[in-house]
Design a protein around this motif. Structure first.
Motif, short mmCIF file in Angstrom:
data_model
loop_
_atom_site.label_atom_id
_atom_site.label_comp_id
_atom_site.label_asym_id
_atom_site.label_seq_id
_atom_site.Cartn_x
_atom_site.Cartn_y
_atom_site.Cartn_z
N LEU A 35 0.82 -1.21 0.00
CA LEU A 35 0.00 0.00 0.00
C LEU A 35 0.86 1.26 0.00
O LEU A 35 1.66 1.48 0.89
N GLN A 36 0.70 2.08 -1.05
CA GLN A 36 1.36 3.39 -1.08
C GLN A 36 0.33 4.45 -0.73
O GLN A 36 -0.86 4.21 -0.86
N ASP A 37 0.84 5.64 -0.33
CA ASP A 37 -0.08 6.70 0.11
C ASP A 37 -1.14 7.04 -0.93
O ASP A 37 -2.31 7.22 -0.60
N LYS A 38 -0.72 7.10 -2.21
CA LYS A 38 -1.69 7.51 -3.23
C LYS A 38 -2.76 6.44 -3.47
O LYS A 38 -3.81 6.71 -4.05
N MET A 39 -2.49 5.22 -3.03
CA MET A 39 -3.47 4.16 -3.23
C MET A 39 -4.69 4.29 -2.31
O MET A 39 -5.74 3.73 -2.59
N ILE A 40 -4.53 5.03 -1.21
CA ILE A 40 -5.66 5.16 -0.27
C ILE A 40 -6.82 5.94 -0.90
O ILE A 40 -7.93 5.42 -0.98
N PRO A 41 -6.55 7.20 -1.37
CA PRO A 41 -7.67 7.87 -2.07
C PRO A 41 -8.08 7.15 -3.35
O PRO A 41 -9.25 7.19 -3.73
N LEU A 42 -7.13 6.47 -3.99
CA LEU A 42 -7.47 5.76 -5.23
C LEU A 42 -8.47 4.63 -4.96
O LEU A 42 -9.34 4.36 -5.79
N MET A 43 -8.38 4.01 -3.79
CA MET A 43 -9.37 2.99 -3.44
C MET A 43 -10.76 3.61 -3.36
O MET A 43 -11.75 3.03 -3.82
N GLY A 44 -10.84 4.81 -2.78
CA GLY A 44 -12.12 5.51 -2.69
C GLY A 44 -12.64 5.91 -4.05
O GLY A 44 -13.81 5.66 -4.39
N VAL A 45 -11.78 6.54 -4.87
CA VAL A 45 -12.21 7.03 -6.18
C VAL A 45 -12.59 5.85 -7.09
O VAL A 45 -13.62 5.89 -7.78
N ALA A 46 -11.77 4.78 -7.07
CA ALA A 46 -12.07 3.63 -7.93
C ALA A 46 -13.40 2.99 -7.52
O ALA A 46 -14.22 2.66 -8.38
N ALA A 47 -13.62 2.83 -6.22
CA ALA A 47 -14.88 2.24 -5.75
C ALA A 47 -16.07 3.11 -6.17
O ALA A 47 -17.08 2.61 -6.68
N ALA A 48 -15.95 4.43 -5.97
CA ALA A 48 -17.04 5.35 -6.30
C ALA A 48 -17.32 5.33 -7.81
O ALA A 48 -18.47 5.26 -8.24
#
Lengths: 209, 93
Positions: A35-48
């Motif tokens: 897990l890299q830092d940018k992957m955290i918001p990317l999980m949210g954006v990809a799910a949305a």
């Protein structure tokens, strides 16, 4: 391809609940390691984004519709384990809040769309990406993997229906695979369009391994 | 600017559900179509739980397009929150 309550026998749905919990537990541990830092918001954006696009059913042959599954799209951005988790998040919300997919069948739906769709699709993508160099490899891999993931997911779904005694395999399999050969073309168009856009705008958001 | 993609991605998702979802095809999907054709659709008509916003239509709103858009916006935001939340928890532990 969200299976509702009632299509699967207790043996099949309870077994797939157990398998899916085990797979998700495995994915969560695997994702933590990469897990890299940018992957955290990317999980949210990809799910949305995948939730949103799954609402946009497009017409296919014979008064039937299809929509994005998004497993390959999520896995290209977040890797196979992150992608599987994102699809599971979407499925859980759809089941609990929108009655799309049954609660008993949630394990099966996660197995089909997270495990077969995202992780299985990623395997196809990864294989092609290693064989074809550069951005072209990413796009060619995305297009084949997206189509394959939909057909494979629908075939597994047919096997589950057959095991449940809902519809014999010789009827369910050709019917499910047949229509999803067409729906998979939509999956490919959307996946390649989105990944192509990400490659142009923010190529660093593509998962690399 | 470096993090603007988060806002842009979420914004595009919200635009899609707000303006396109009311016009999405309402035909049955692949599995529903086959269930209907092969005669096992009625097996799936019972529900174990009753969800608050069944079938992506916000209850109590007369205009079905608006009800669909609202359900979509709510679902998009809550999915974003859950994805972000799970990502954050994984990072912290």
């Amino acid at each position: 391809m969200h299976i509702p309550d009632g299509f699967l026998s207790p043996g099949v749905w309870s077994g797939l609940w157990v398998v899916s919990i085990a797979i998700l537990g495995f994915c969560l541990r695997k994702v933590k390691a990469v897990l890299q830092d940018k992957m955290i918001p990317l999980m949210g954006v990809a799910a949305a984004f995948i939730f949103a696009v799954q609402m946009l059913n497009f017409p296919v042959a014979g008064a039937t519709s299809g929509h994005l599954l998004g497993g390959v799209l999520a896995a290209i951005l977040l890797g196979p384990y992150g992608g599987a988790i994102v699809i599971a998040i979407v499925l859980i919300i759809q089941c609990l809040i929108f009655q799309d997919g049954g609660l008993t069948a949630l394990g099966a739906n996660i197995f089909n769309m997270s495990f077969i769709g995202a992780m299985g699709g990623y395997l196809v993508y990864h294989t092609i990406r290693r064989a074809v160099k550069g951005d072209r490899g990413i796009l060619v891999g995305a297009s084949f993997a997206a189509w394959f993931s939909v057909v494979a997911t629908s075939s597994i779904c047919a096997v589950e229906l057959a095991l449940s005694g809902t519809s014999p395999l010789k009827i369910a399999l050709p019917a499910m695979a047949g229509i999803h050969v067409l729906i998979g073309i939509g999956e490919t168009i959307i996946t390649v369009f989105v990944i192509g856009t990400v490659l142009k705008m923010r190529p660093d958001l593509i998962y690399k391994k | 600017m470096k993090k603007s993609w988060i806002i842009i991605g979420l914004f595009i998702s919200l635009l899609l559900v707000l303006f396109i979802s009311p016009f999405a095809s309402s035909s049955p999907d692949g599995l529903e179509r086959i269930a209907e054709d092969k005669g096992f659709l009625e097996k799936g008509e019972g529900h174990i739980i009753t969800s608050p916003i069944p079938d992506y239509v916000w209850p109590g709103i007369e205009d079905e397009g608006v009800a669909t858009s609202m359900a979509g916006v709510f679902g998009t935001l809550i999915t974003f929150g859950l994805g972000l939340g799970i990502g954050s928890i994984l990072k912290r532990r």
